[in-house]
Write a protein that holds these residues in place. Structure first.
Motif, PDB file in Angstrom:
ATOM      1  N   GLU A 243     -51.481  14.782  -1.171  1.00 26.59           N
ATOM      2  CA  GLU A 243     -52.889  15.043  -0.867  1.00 26.59           C
ATOM      3  C   GLU A 243     -53.595  15.263  -2.197  1.00 26.59           C
ATOM      4  O   GLU A 243     -53.197  16.135  -2.980  1.00 26.59           O
ATOM      5  CB  GLU A 243     -53.028  16.281   0.018  1.00 26.59           C
ATOM      6  CG  GLU A 243     -54.470  16.624   0.349  1.00 26.59           C
ATOM      7  CD  GLU A 243     -54.611  17.958   1.056  1.00 26.59           C
ATOM      8  OE1 GLU A 243     -55.763  18.364   1.303  1.00 26.59           O
ATOM      9  OE2 GLU A 243     -53.574  18.608   1.329  1.00 26.59           O
ATOM     10  N   VAL A 244     -54.620  14.468  -2.479  1.00 33.79           N
ATOM     11  CA  VAL A 244     -55.226  14.472  -3.810  1.00 33.79           C
ATOM     12  C   VAL A 244     -56.724  14.728  -3.724  1.00 33.79           C
ATOM     13  O   VAL A 244     -57.434  14.132  -2.907  1.00 33.79           O
ATOM     14  CB  VAL A 244     -54.979  13.127  -4.536  1.00 33.79           C
ATOM     15  CG1 VAL A 244     -55.641  13.134  -5.913  1.00 33.79           C
ATOM     16  CG2 VAL A 244     -53.485  12.869  -4.677  1.00 33.79           C
ATOM     17  N   VAL A 245     -57.181  15.627  -4.583  1.00 30.71           N
ATOM     18  CA  VAL A 245     -58.605  15.893  -4.767  1.00 30.71           C
ATOM     19  C   VAL A 245     -58.937  15.568  -6.219  1.00 30.71           C
ATOM     20  O   VAL A 245     -58.233  16.007  -7.129  1.00 30.71           O
ATOM     21  CB  VAL A 245     -58.961  17.354  -4.458  1.00 30.71           C
ATOM     22  CG1 VAL A 245     -60.443  17.615  -4.732  1.00 30.71           C
ATOM     23  CG2 VAL A 245     -58.617  17.702  -3.017  1.00 30.71           C
ATOM     24  N   LEU A 246     -59.986  14.820  -6.445  1.00 29.19           N
ATOM     25  CA  LEU A 246     -60.424  14.474  -7.798  1.00 29.19           C
ATOM     26  C   LEU A 246     -61.731  15.177  -8.099  1.00 29.19           C
ATOM     27  O   LEU A 246     -62.716  15.026  -7.376  1.00 29.19           O
ATOM     28  CB  LEU A 246     -60.612  12.964  -7.933  1.00 29.19           C
ATOM     29  CG  LEU A 246     -61.262  12.479  -9.241  1.00 29.19           C
ATOM     30  CD1 LEU A 246     -60.387  12.809 -10.451  1.00 29.19           C
ATOM     31  CD2 LEU A 246     -61.555  10.982  -9.185  1.00 29.19           C
ATOM     32  N   VAL A 247     -61.740  15.949  -9.185  1.00 27.34           N
ATOM     33  CA  VAL A 247     -62.962  16.573  -9.697  1.00 27.34           C
ATOM     34  C   VAL A 247     -63.389  15.766 -10.908  1.00 27.34           C
ATOM     35  O   VAL A 247     -62.689  15.735 -11.928  1.00 27.34           O
ATOM     36  CB  VAL A 247     -62.723  18.044 -10.090  1.00 27.34           C
ATOM     37  CG1 VAL A 247     -63.980  18.642 -10.711  1.00 27.34           C
ATOM     38  CG2 VAL A 247     -62.281  18.850  -8.873  1.00 27.34           C
ATOM     39  N   SER A 248     -64.533  15.088 -10.809  1.00 30.35           N
ATOM     40  CA  SER A 248     -64.954  14.195 -11.881  1.00 30.35           C
ATOM     41  C   SER A 248     -66.463  14.038 -11.879  1.00 30.35           C
ATOM     42  O   SER A 248     -67.113  14.159 -10.834  1.00 30.35           O
ATOM     43  CB  SER A 248     -64.290  12.821 -11.716  1.00 30.35           C
ATOM     44  OG  SER A 248     -64.579  11.984 -12.819  1.00 30.35           O
ATOM     45  N   ALA A 249     -67.005  13.760 -13.073  1.00 29.69           N
ATOM     46  CA  ALA A 249     -68.437  13.485 -13.190  1.00 29.69           C
ATOM     47  C   ALA A 249     -68.715  12.062 -12.713  1.00 29.69           C
ATOM     48  O   ALA A 249     -68.078  11.113 -13.179  1.00 29.69           O
ATOM     49  CB  ALA A 249     -68.889  13.666 -14.636  1.00 29.69           C
TER      50      ALA A 249
ATOM     51  N   GLY B 205     -51.044  23.780  -1.947  1.00 33.29           N
ATOM     52  CA  GLY B 205     -52.340  23.136  -1.838  1.00 33.29           C
ATOM     53  C   GLY B 205     -52.261  21.722  -2.377  1.00 33.29           C
ATOM     54  O   GLY B 205     -51.198  21.241  -2.764  1.00 33.29           O
ATOM     55  N   PRO B 206     -53.390  21.026  -2.412  1.00 33.71           N
ATOM     56  CA  PRO B 206     -53.376  19.640  -2.872  1.00 33.71           C
ATOM     57  C   PRO B 206     -53.128  19.529  -4.375  1.00 33.71           C
ATOM     58  O   PRO B 206     -53.244  20.492  -5.118  1.00 33.71           O
ATOM     59  CB  PRO B 206     -54.778  19.146  -2.504  1.00 33.71           C
ATOM     60  CG  PRO B 206     -55.622  20.373  -2.522  1.00 33.71           C
ATOM     61  CD  PRO B 206     -54.729  21.479  -2.013  1.00 33.71           C
ATOM     62  N   LEU B 207     -52.796  18.327  -4.791  1.00 34.91           N
ATOM     63  CA  LEU B 207     -52.745  18.015  -6.215  1.00 34.91           C
ATOM     64  C   LEU B 207     -54.183  17.701  -6.636  1.00 34.91           C
ATOM     65  O   LEU B 207     -54.795  16.758  -6.133  1.00 34.91           O
ATOM     66  CB  LEU B 207     -51.837  16.815  -6.468  1.00 34.91           C
ATOM     67  CG  LEU B 207     -51.800  16.237  -7.885  1.00 34.91           C
ATOM     68  CD1 LEU B 207     -51.405  17.290  -8.904  1.00 34.91           C
ATOM     69  CD2 LEU B 207     -50.857  15.054  -7.953  1.00 34.91           C
ATOM     70  N   VAL B 208     -54.714  18.504  -7.537  1.00 37.07           N
ATOM     71  CA  VAL B 208     -56.097  18.352  -7.974  1.00 37.07           C
ATOM     72  C   VAL B 208     -56.119  17.700  -9.350  1.00 37.07           C
ATOM     73  O   VAL B 208     -55.485  18.190 -10.289  1.00 37.07           O
ATOM     74  CB  VAL B 208     -56.831  19.704  -8.018  1.00 37.07           C
ATOM     75  CG1 VAL B 208     -58.252  19.538  -8.576  1.00 37.07           C
ATOM     76  CG2 VAL B 208     -56.885  20.312  -6.619  1.00 37.07           C
ATOM     77  N   VAL B 209     -56.803  16.568  -9.447  1.00 36.93           N
ATOM     78  CA  VAL B 209     -56.955  15.851 -10.713  1.00 36.93           C
ATOM     79  C   VAL B 209     -58.343  16.164 -11.262  1.00 36.93           C
ATOM     80  O   VAL B 209     -59.352  16.013 -10.557  1.00 36.93           O
ATOM     81  CB  VAL B 209     -56.789  14.338 -10.526  1.00 36.93           C
ATOM     82  CG1 VAL B 209     -56.952  13.610 -11.861  1.00 36.93           C
ATOM     83  CG2 VAL B 209     -55.420  14.032  -9.913  1.00 36.93           C
ATOM     84  N   VAL B 210     -58.385  16.624 -12.506  1.00 36.22           N
ATOM     85  CA  VAL B 210     -59.650  16.969 -13.158  1.00 36.22           C
ATOM     86  C   VAL B 210     -59.803  16.069 -14.376  1.00 36.22           C
ATOM     87  O   VAL B 210     -58.912  16.024 -15.232  1.00 36.22           O
ATOM     88  CB  VAL B 210     -59.658  18.450 -13.602  1.00 36.22           C
ATOM     89  CG1 VAL B 210     -60.984  18.792 -14.283  1.00 36.22           C
ATOM     90  CG2 VAL B 210     -59.406  19.374 -12.418  1.00 36.22           C
TER      91      VAL B 210
END
Length: 463
Positions: free
Chosen positions: A59-65, A4-9
């Motif tokens: 492939e990058v997904v960023l979870v951020s406020a 899956g993608p690399l997820v940055v939190v």
């Protein structure tokens, strides 16, 4: 490859550089006056880490406020420009913004803004992104996201199945158990470990003791303490640690180096590297990032140039801004010998920095024949960079260094060899910007071809 993608939190910020020319002092105070101001914006914090990983091809997904304000909208747009898919967590504060006032590559002042607020409900899309990640990078900037129970639970579950890298913050939450790698810097490790290691006989011993203690305290697989120009120390606990040295770089602005280290480590783990390999890759990536100008250069025009070219240009600009003389020389430097060293020493003595234009493997093959080079370009560049006279190495693919010289625009082009009474081929090019080409004495009897022939003769004589 990752599933899956690399997820940055973590906590994304908006970084803004205000750059100008400092040519005079204010008449009513001893401070520089900046003219010709230009503004450059980029993602910061976890946003920078995500953008860097996307630049690496992940492939990058960023979870951020993300706050619902103009700066938040601008930040979201910048992330999209870098190919990062954003999963936003609502936030009722304002977007954190770091504005640096800069001139000639140096920061003069930083202005921080952005009111603290409260996280809204973490959307299911954020939990789903972590659940389906191929690898996770936590880029904590102490603004509360990693303390949210639903986020921590998702991260702990992920750590049991995929690599999780955690870049901690003194105001942030502790890493969840099972994390593959935690990446504090030296000061952060001291903060988290307290007095551990205080009785060690060396600073390296202190760092080692603290890293080992943190592995146990956090119940993680490994801790890599970043040491700036010293590279990184990797500990898996009580066993002897590994130290990964950093290559020497001619730059002084480390802004963003921690994000570059963590994103490179996470990317390497995502594609199957073991932890030691990931830390080695991260050290090299962070050094290259700093050499290219750090966060201040990220996303600028020319950033897509070959890393060696950007690295050389960063050093050149620093010397030129200080009023120094930039010298360049070039060649294949296949088997380094005393003649090469003499040329490099003589060239460096002509100015304040020396950039070596190095023929790539393809270029050497065309010039010298299919049996050459004997040493690949990465190794040749590394050997040259380790030499005291050399400040930077630029690798070029063409038969001549014309395009590299156009980018570097050295004040002096120095070439070793027998060109007595003959204009150097690059002389006309140097004259375009007022540069000077010179010939350096060649140390007779030393050549790579001669070394190869001698070696072949001696091998034949022993058969």
């Amino acid at each position: 490859m990752s599933r899956g993608p690399l997820v940055v939190v973590g906590d994304a910020l908006l970084d803004v550089d205000l750059e100008g020319r400092a040519g005079r002092l204010c008449p009513d105070a001893p401070v520089p006056v900046l003219d010709e101001l230009a503004e450059h914006a980029r993602p910061g914090g976890a946003g920078l880490a995500a953008a860097l990983a996307a630049t690496d091809g992940h492939e990058v997904v960023l979870v951020s406020a993300i706050a619902a304000d103009d700066d938040g909208e601008r930040l979201s747009g910048l992330l999209a420009e870098h190919g990062v898919r954003l999963v936003a967590v609502p936030h009722d504060g304002s977007t954190p913004v770091k504005r640096r006032v800069r001139s000639s590559g140096q920061s003069l002042l930083r202005l921080d803004s952005g009111a603290t607020g409260h996280l809204g409900e973490v959307p299911e899309a954020a939990v789903e992104a972590i659940r389906t990640a191929g690898a996770v990078l936590v880029a904590d900037y102490g603004r509360g996201l990693t303390s949210a129970p639903v986020v921590r639970q998702a991260l702990e579950t992920a750590a049991a199945t995929v690599p999780v890298v955690w870049d901690p913050h003194p105001r942030g939450a502790a890493p969840v158990p099972g994390v593959r790698l935690v990446t504090p810097n030296r000061d952060e490790a001291a903060h988290f470990a307290g007095d551990v290691g205080a009785d060690a006989r060396t600073s390296l011993g202190t760092v080692s003791a603290r890293a080992a203690a943190l592995v146990e305290r956090w119940s993680v697989h490994a801790v890599a303490v970043t040491l700036g120009a010293g590279g990184a120390l990797l500990s898996h606990g009580e066993s002897s640690p590994s130290v990964v040295p950093a290559p020497r770089v001619g730059a002084s602005d480390p802004c963003g180096a921690g994000d570059r280290f963590a994103s490179a480590a996470a990317g390497a783990l995502a594609t199957g590297a073991v932890t030691t390999e990931a830390v080695q890759a991260a050290v090299l990536a962070a050094a290259r990032f700093v050499a290219e100008g750090g966060a201040a250069s990220f996303g600028r025009a020319g950033q897509g140039a070959a890393p060696q070219v950007a690295r050389g240009l960063a050093r050149v600009e620093a010397v030129r801004a200080a009023g120094g003389t930039v010298v360049a020389t070039g060649g294949c430097f296949d088997l380094l010998h005393a003649g090469h060293v003499a040329t490099l020493e003589a060239a460096r003595a002509l100015g304040d920095c020396l950039v070596v234009c190095l023929n790539s493997d393809a270029s050497v093959g065309r010039l010298k024949g299919p049996a050459r080079p004997l040493v690949p370009q990465a190794d040749r560049a590394r050997v040259l960079e380790a030499l005291e006279p050399v400040d930077a190495v630029v690798v070029f693919d063409e038969d001549t260094p014309t395009e590299a010289l156009r980018r570097i625009r050295p004040d002096v082009w120095a070439k070793g060899g027998d060109y007595a009474g003959v204009d150097l081929p690059e002389a006309a090019l140097l004259r375009e910007w007022g540069g000077q080409s010179v010939v350096l004495p060649y140390l007779q009897g030393r050549s790579t071809t001669g070394l190869v022939e001698t070696a072949a003769e001696r091998v034949g004589a022993t058969r």
